[in-house]
Design an enzyme around this catalytic site. Sequence first.
Site, PDB file in Angstrom:
ATOM      1  N   ASP A 135       0.841  -1.201   0.000  1.00 36.66           N
ATOM      2  CA  ASP A 135       0.000   0.000   0.000  1.00 36.66           C
ATOM      3  C   ASP A 135       0.880   1.256   0.000  1.00 36.66           C
ATOM      4  O   ASP A 135       0.532   2.270  -0.605  1.00 36.66           O
ATOM      5  CB  ASP A 135      -0.916   0.012   1.235  1.00 36.66           C
ATOM      6  N   ARG A 137      -5.473  19.980  23.375  1.00 34.41           N
ATOM      7  CA  ARG A 137      -4.110  19.851  23.915  1.00 34.41           C
ATOM      8  C   ARG A 137      -3.737  18.384  23.854  1.00 34.41           C
ATOM      9  O   ARG A 137      -4.510  17.541  24.326  1.00 34.41           O
ATOM     10  CB  ARG A 137      -4.050  20.323  25.378  1.00 34.41           C
TER      11      ARG A 137
HETATM   12  P1  NAP Z   1       4.735   2.651   6.156  1.00 35.53           P
HETATM   13  O1  NAP Z   1       5.752   1.962   6.961  1.00 35.53           O
HETATM   14  O2  NAP Z   1       4.913   2.813   4.678  1.00 35.53           O
HETATM   15  O3  NAP Z   1       3.307   1.966   6.372  1.00 35.53           O
HETATM   16  C1  NAP Z   1       2.915   1.479   7.604  1.00 35.53           C
HETATM   17  C2  NAP Z   1       1.904   0.361   7.373  1.00 35.53           C
HETATM   18  O4  NAP Z   1       0.627   0.931   7.016  1.00 35.53           O
HETATM   19  C3  NAP Z   1       2.282  -0.585   6.235  1.00 35.53           C
HETATM   20  O5  NAP Z   1       2.039  -1.899   6.690  1.00 35.53           O
HETATM   21  C4  NAP Z   1       1.332  -0.197   5.118  1.00 35.53           C
HETATM   22  O6  NAP Z   1       1.014  -1.279   4.260  1.00 35.53           O
HETATM   23  C5  NAP Z   1       0.103   0.197   5.909  1.00 35.53           C
HETATM   24  N1  NAP Z   1      -0.874   1.049   5.215  1.00 35.53           N
HETATM   25  C6  NAP Z   1      -0.673   2.106   4.398  1.00 35.53           C
HETATM   26  N2  NAP Z   1      -1.855   2.618   3.995  1.00 35.53           N
HETATM   27  C7  NAP Z   1      -2.827   1.840   4.562  1.00 35.53           C
HETATM   28  C8  NAP Z   1      -4.244   1.861   4.504  1.00 35.53           C
HETATM   29  N3  NAP Z   1      -4.913   2.772   3.817  1.00 35.53           N
HETATM   30  N4  NAP Z   1      -4.916   0.914   5.202  1.00 35.53           N
HETATM   31  C9  NAP Z   1      -4.259  -0.032   5.916  1.00 35.53           C
HETATM   32  N5  NAP Z   1      -2.921  -0.095   6.007  1.00 35.53           N
HETATM   33  C10 NAP Z   1      -2.211   0.838   5.341  1.00 35.53           C
HETATM   34  O7  NAP Z   1       4.502   4.048   6.876  1.00 35.53           O
HETATM   35  P2  NAP Z   1       4.708   5.557   6.423  1.00 35.53           P
HETATM   36  O8  NAP Z   1       5.468   5.639   5.126  1.00 35.53           O
HETATM   37  O9  NAP Z   1       5.202   6.277   7.616  1.00 35.53           O
HETATM   38  O10 NAP Z   1       3.190   6.037   6.183  1.00 35.53           O
HETATM   39  C11 NAP Z   1       2.405   5.564   5.133  1.00 35.53           C
HETATM   40  C12 NAP Z   1       1.035   5.218   5.665  1.00 35.53           C
HETATM   41  O11 NAP Z   1       1.139   4.164   6.602  1.00 35.53           O
HETATM   42  C13 NAP Z   1       0.365   6.377   6.419  1.00 35.53           C
HETATM   43  O12 NAP Z   1      -0.417   7.119   5.541  1.00 35.53           O
HETATM   44  C14 NAP Z   1      -0.427   5.687   7.528  1.00 35.53           C
HETATM   45  O13 NAP Z   1      -1.818   5.587   7.276  1.00 35.53           O
HETATM   46  C15 NAP Z   1       0.144   4.286   7.586  1.00 35.53           C
HETATM   47  N6  NAP Z   1       0.713   4.104   8.921  1.00 35.53           N
HETATM   48  C16 NAP Z   1       0.009   3.417   9.846  1.00 35.53           C
HETATM   49  C17 NAP Z   1       0.474   3.321  11.142  1.00 35.53           C
HETATM   50  C18 NAP Z   1      -0.304   2.578  12.146  1.00 35.53           C
HETATM   51  O14 NAP Z   1      -1.245   1.883  11.803  1.00 35.53           O
HETATM   52  N7  NAP Z   1       0.019   2.746  13.421  1.00 35.53           N
HETATM   53  C19 NAP Z   1       1.682   3.897  11.508  1.00 35.53           C
HETATM   54  C20 NAP Z   1       2.399   4.583  10.529  1.00 35.53           C
HETATM   55  C21 NAP Z   1       1.890   4.692   9.254  1.00 35.53           C
HETATM   56  P3  NAP Z   1       2.068  -1.927   3.243  1.00 35.53           P
HETATM   57  O15 NAP Z   1       2.958  -2.785   4.092  1.00 35.53           O
HETATM   58  O16 NAP Z   1       1.186  -2.727   2.334  1.00 35.53           O
HETATM   59  O17 NAP Z   1       2.801  -0.823   2.531  1.00 35.53           O
END
Ligand code: NAP
Length: 268
Positions: free
Chosen positions: A45, A148
Amino acid sequence: MKVALVNNHTAESIKLAEEFLSKIKAKGIQLDDENPNLVVTIGGDGTLLSAFHKYQHLLSTVRFVGVHTGHLGFYTDWRDYEIDDLIESLEHDRGESVSYPLLDIRIDYRDSDQSDRLIALNEAVLKKVDGTMVCEVFVKDELFETFRGDGLCVATPTGSTGISKSLGGAVIHPRTEAIQLTEMASVNNRVYRTLSSPMIIAKDEWIVVKPIEEHGLIVTVDHLTFRDKHIEKLVYRVANEKVHFARYRHMHFWNRVENAFIGIANKR
Ligand code: NAP
């Protein structure tokens, strides 16, 4: 059809990308990195998020399709071993697509009359890394609360399964035209009060966030990070643009959610 390919840099994705390119060339399908109308991604993703931002200037004419080299994703309908089926679908493409809402973010600055306009596929987060972020939150132009805490996230329906879900947000069906505000570690006690639950904002409404103090703020838009901006306010609304995905076959959204978050083992 003019196809562009975006892949991440794992060995598996690189190998599959080479295979995909040689197969579509053999089929006579045109490749065009500059002005494609179909963008194929190979990775996860996260790879599709990168491709979205690379080609967001072509949103009205481009469709995306994602191949996942790991588990099935939310933007990635195809698995690595289905590459031949995908190429066959490209050959018989009749313009099938499904469209989902995006988040429009306007950033106004303290030291300039200029604003930036950004678009998110997943979400935008405003946060402070050192100390408590304090900001006023308006719904339309009426003050709703003073927040906050660590930060605020505003997500699209397709982004509702990303970080928004980890913040306690609802999973929203992507046909819903709305955006969702979630809190990151809000301070709530006898003195300070926030709603403390996610808010879902309709298409004809908007959210304004005005930080009281500009220092140490970070804005993230999907995987992109912006620092050291002297932010006056952020305005969030459902974007007029939509993202289009090539849909050669249908996978039910709730099956995808079940597959990603529940799994057979947890149903007993
Ligand atoms: P990243 O390491 O590229 O992604 C973190 C995880 O989020 C990966 O497993 C990714 O899937 C998954 N992800 C991305 N979009 C998603 C969606 N719409 N629904 C479900 N899972 C999704 O992190 P990054 O580059 O910092 O940020 C990219 C996106 O990752 C952000 O937009 C955020 O939504 C998501 N993210 C989620 C969390 C969390 O859930 N706590 C934390 C950080 C970021 P793939 O392995 O398939 O790429």
